[in-house]
Scaffold this motif. Structure first.
Motif, PDB file in Angstrom:
ATOM      1  N   UNK A 159     -24.190   3.285   0.740  1.00 26.83           N
ATOM      2  CA  UNK A 159     -23.968   3.438  -0.721  1.00 26.83           C
ATOM      3  C   UNK A 159     -24.481   2.353  -1.610  1.00 26.83           C
ATOM      4  N   UNK A 160     -24.526   0.960  -0.959  1.00 22.88           N
ATOM      5  CA  UNK A 160     -25.096  -0.020  -1.635  1.00 22.88           C
ATOM      6  C   UNK A 160     -26.852   0.118  -1.714  1.00 22.88           C
ATOM      7  N   UNK A 161     -27.429   0.453  -0.748  1.00 23.55           N
ATOM      8  CA  UNK A 161     -28.568   0.876  -0.830  1.00 23.55           C
ATOM      9  C   UNK A 161     -28.962   1.993  -1.704  1.00 23.55           C
ATOM     10  N   UNK A 162     -28.402   2.974  -1.925  1.00 22.48           N
ATOM     11  CA  UNK A 162     -28.524   3.841  -2.790  1.00 22.48           C
ATOM     12  C   UNK A 162     -28.275   3.397  -4.248  1.00 22.48           C
ATOM     13  N   UNK A 163     -27.438   2.443  -4.455  1.00 28.62           N
ATOM     14  CA  UNK A 163     -27.145   1.880  -5.797  1.00 28.62           C
ATOM     15  C   UNK A 163     -28.277   0.909  -6.157  1.00 28.62           C
ATOM     16  N   UNK A 164     -29.080   0.138  -5.128  1.00 27.21           N
ATOM     17  CA  UNK A 164     -30.132  -0.790  -5.486  1.00 27.21           C
ATOM     18  C   UNK A 164     -31.233   0.396  -5.741  1.00 27.21           C
ATOM     19  N   UNK A 165     -31.666   1.541  -5.021  1.00 26.20           N
ATOM     20  CA  UNK A 165     -32.513   2.085  -5.502  1.00 26.20           C
ATOM     21  C   UNK A 165     -32.531   2.824  -6.671  1.00 26.20           C
ATOM     22  N   UNK A 166     -31.388   3.083  -7.109  1.00 31.25           N
ATOM     23  CA  UNK A 166     -31.223   4.017  -8.708  1.00 31.25           C
ATOM     24  C   UNK A 166     -30.970   2.857  -9.364  1.00 31.25           C
ATOM     25  N   UNK A 167     -31.246   1.500  -9.376  1.00 31.71           N
ATOM     26  CA  UNK A 167     -30.980   0.775 -10.310  1.00 31.71           C
ATOM     27  C   UNK A 167     -32.076   0.468 -11.206  1.00 31.71           C
ATOM     28  N   UNK A 168     -32.117   0.453 -12.419  1.00 31.09           N
ATOM     29  CA  UNK A 168     -33.301   0.273 -13.256  1.00 31.09           C
ATOM     30  C   UNK A 168     -33.145  -0.967 -14.061  1.00 31.09           C
ATOM     31  N   UNK A 169     -32.473  -1.103 -15.190  1.00 29.53           N
ATOM     32  CA  UNK A 169     -32.462  -2.358 -16.033  1.00 29.53           C
ATOM     33  C   UNK A 169     -31.058  -2.457 -16.136  1.00 29.53           C
ATOM     34  N   UNK A 170     -30.626  -3.832 -16.175  1.00 23.97           N
ATOM     35  CA  UNK A 170     -29.457  -4.370 -16.380  1.00 23.97           C
ATOM     36  C   UNK A 170     -29.297  -5.367 -17.347  1.00 23.97           C
ATOM     37  N   UNK A 171     -28.356  -5.256 -18.338  1.00 28.25           N
ATOM     38  CA  UNK A 171     -28.418  -6.157 -19.750  1.00 28.25           C
ATOM     39  C   UNK A 171     -28.002  -7.683 -19.099  1.00 28.25           C
ATOM     40  N   UNK A 172     -28.556  -8.519 -19.787  1.00 28.18           N
ATOM     41  CA  UNK A 172     -28.427  -9.920 -19.491  1.00 28.18           C
ATOM     42  C   UNK A 172     -26.646 -10.127 -19.756  1.00 28.18           C
ATOM     43  N   UNK A 173     -26.184  -9.408 -20.493  1.00 29.67           N
ATOM     44  CA  UNK A 173     -24.633  -9.679 -20.556  1.00 29.67           C
ATOM     45  C   UNK A 173     -23.899  -9.338 -19.422  1.00 29.67           C
ATOM     46  N   UNK A 174     -24.168  -8.363 -18.579  1.00 25.37           N
ATOM     47  CA  UNK A 174     -23.553  -7.888 -17.512  1.00 25.37           C
ATOM     48  C   UNK A 174     -23.851  -8.918 -16.496  1.00 25.37           C
ATOM     49  N   UNK A 175     -25.223  -9.296 -16.215  1.00 26.78           N
ATOM     50  CA  UNK A 175     -25.676 -10.339 -15.106  1.00 26.78           C
ATOM     51  C   UNK A 175     -24.975 -11.483 -15.577  1.00 26.78           C
ATOM     52  N   UNK A 176     -24.782 -11.983 -16.513  1.00 22.20           N
ATOM     53  CA  UNK A 176     -24.082 -13.393 -17.078  1.00 22.20           C
ATOM     54  C   UNK A 176     -22.637 -13.287 -16.666  1.00 22.20           C
ATOM     55  N   UNK A 177     -22.040 -11.990 -17.011  1.00 24.91           N
ATOM     56  CA  UNK A 177     -20.759 -11.900 -16.637  1.00 24.91           C
ATOM     57  C   UNK A 177     -20.360 -11.684 -15.327  1.00 24.91           C
ATOM     58  N   UNK A 178     -21.127 -11.256 -14.733  1.00 27.16           N
ATOM     59  CA  UNK A 178     -21.017 -11.152 -12.713  1.00 27.16           C
ATOM     60  C   UNK A 178     -21.046 -12.632 -12.606  1.00 27.16           C
ATOM     61  N   UNK A 179     -21.874 -13.485 -12.902  1.00 20.71           N
ATOM     62  CA  UNK A 179     -22.109 -14.811 -12.703  1.00 20.71           C
ATOM     63  C   UNK A 179     -20.903 -15.601 -12.949  1.00 20.71           C
ATOM     64  N   UNK A 180     -20.445 -15.215 -14.136  1.00 21.20           N
ATOM     65  CA  UNK A 180     -19.028 -15.973 -14.485  1.00 21.20           C
ATOM     66  C   UNK A 180     -17.826 -15.805 -13.663  1.00 21.20           C
ATOM     67  N   UNK A 181     -17.951 -14.480 -13.295  1.00 27.58           N
ATOM     68  CA  UNK A 181     -16.633 -14.124 -12.342  1.00 27.58           C
ATOM     69  C   UNK A 181     -17.065 -14.747 -11.136  1.00 27.58           C
ATOM     70  N   UNK A 182     -18.235 -14.961 -10.477  1.00 24.13           N
ATOM     71  CA  UNK A 182     -18.216 -15.562  -9.522  1.00 24.13           C
ATOM     72  C   UNK A 182     -18.001 -16.950  -9.393  1.00 24.13           C
TER      73      UNK A 182
END
Length: 338
Positions: A159-182
């Protein structure tokens, strides 16, 4: 002089740097620029009719400081770079260098995790949502990501491999949000508002090339059940004809026996010298001489035909591995045993 320096823009500084470095070095730099960049820089150089030694020295010093700062950031992040620069240049000058960089430098997201041990990363992310895990793994170094993916529960790997393969572009806001959550230092604070290239098939191929054979097989089998086209595309990219160099002599000899001579001759048409020599080395002298003679007198062939021949040989290699008759060297485990 101070006023004169502060009025220089980036293009003017680049022009002065090229002048200071000389024609040979500048010519090599130009090879890596776009046509527009070359045109702009050439115009600036032509306008810089007189550059005094103080100005050259100041530009070279600034370039050196910036280059060193980027190297320190790649080694240990912005905080590490700042500490080193403060010791070398003093607090004020270090701040100036870092400020110059962060106005244009894009620090890769999850930079702090690439400095961590894979086991620590696993402990940190294993309970996160699969999409979050996929996002993080897509930014890690392939070896790190492969180790973490191999250690995740088997039922989650595909499931995770499929998600990586199908991932294209991710907004900076989502990336920053994930980092803040962590609850970690946000390493993408200087990321601009353009969407950032993330994941994709190339990313998961790099990861799967580093996992053990059992993990790879499990992931691909599950992917085939849910998305056979995606699984096939990943397989195509995981082992290409040039990768034959990772096989040992007995494995290559087996591949030669199982392949059509015509396919081997066509496949070698665009192969590197290393691959050709390896194949010739594993043929009989008579066979190698015959191949060399036929390749020498062979007329033009379509690239499509060459690629198809290489694909057929790669498929033969896959079948032999699936049957357990050869083993392909992988990043984290298998020895090459035939």
């Amino acid at each position: 002089m101070a006023d004169r320096r502060t009025k220089m823009n980036g293009k003017q500084k680049a022009a002065i740097l090229m002048i200071a470095l000389g024609t040979d070095v500048s010519a090599n730099v130009f090879k890596h620029l776009t046509e527009q960049e070359i045109e702009d820089l050439t115009l600036e150089i032509s306008n810089a009719r007189k550059v005094d030694s103080d100005m050259k020295k100041q530009v070279i010093e600034e370039f050196f400081q910036t280059a060193m700062a980027q190297e320190y950031i790649s080694q240990g992040g912005i905080g590490y770079a700042k500490q080193i620069l403060e010791k070398a240049l003093g607090a004020q000058q270090a701040n100036d260098v870092i400020q110059r960089l962060t106005s244009t430098l894009q620090v890769r997201p999850f930079d702090f995790m690439r400095k961590s041990d894979p086991q620590q990363i696993l402990n940190f992310i294993q309970n996160e949502h699969p999409q979050t895990i996929a996002l993080i793994l897509s930014y890690l170094d392939p070896d790190q990501a492969a180790t973490v993916l191999s250690a995740l529960p088997v039922e989650n790997q595909a499931d995770i491999a499929r998600r990586i393969a199908q991932m294209d572009r991710t907004s900076p806001e989502i990336i920053s949000q994930v980092e803040r959550v962590l609850e970690k230092k946000v390493s993408s604070s200087s990321v601009n508002q353009d969407y950032t290239q993330t994941g994709g098939i190339a990313s998961i191929v790099n990861v799967l090339n580093g996992v053990d054979r059992t993990t790879e097989k499990n992931i691909l089998e599950q992917l085939e059940e849910h998305d056979s086209d995606l699984a096939e595309e990943i397989k195509k990219r995981m082992f290409v004809f040039e990768d034959i160099v990772v096989l040992d002599d007995r494995a290559i000899q087996r591949v030669i026996r199982e392949s059509e001579n015509e396919d081997l001759i066509l496949a070698m048409r665009t192969a590197s010298e290393e691959v050709k020599e390896l194949l010739f080395h594993n043929m009989s002298e008579r066979m190698a001489a015959s191949f060399k003679e036929e390749m020498e007198y062979m007329g033009p062939v379509r690239l499509h035909d060459v690629e198809e021949a290489q694909t057929r040989i790669v498929n033969t290699i896959r079948k032999l591995e699936d049957a357990g008759e050869i083993v392909i060297a992988r990043g984290k485990g298998d020895d090459v045993i035939v």
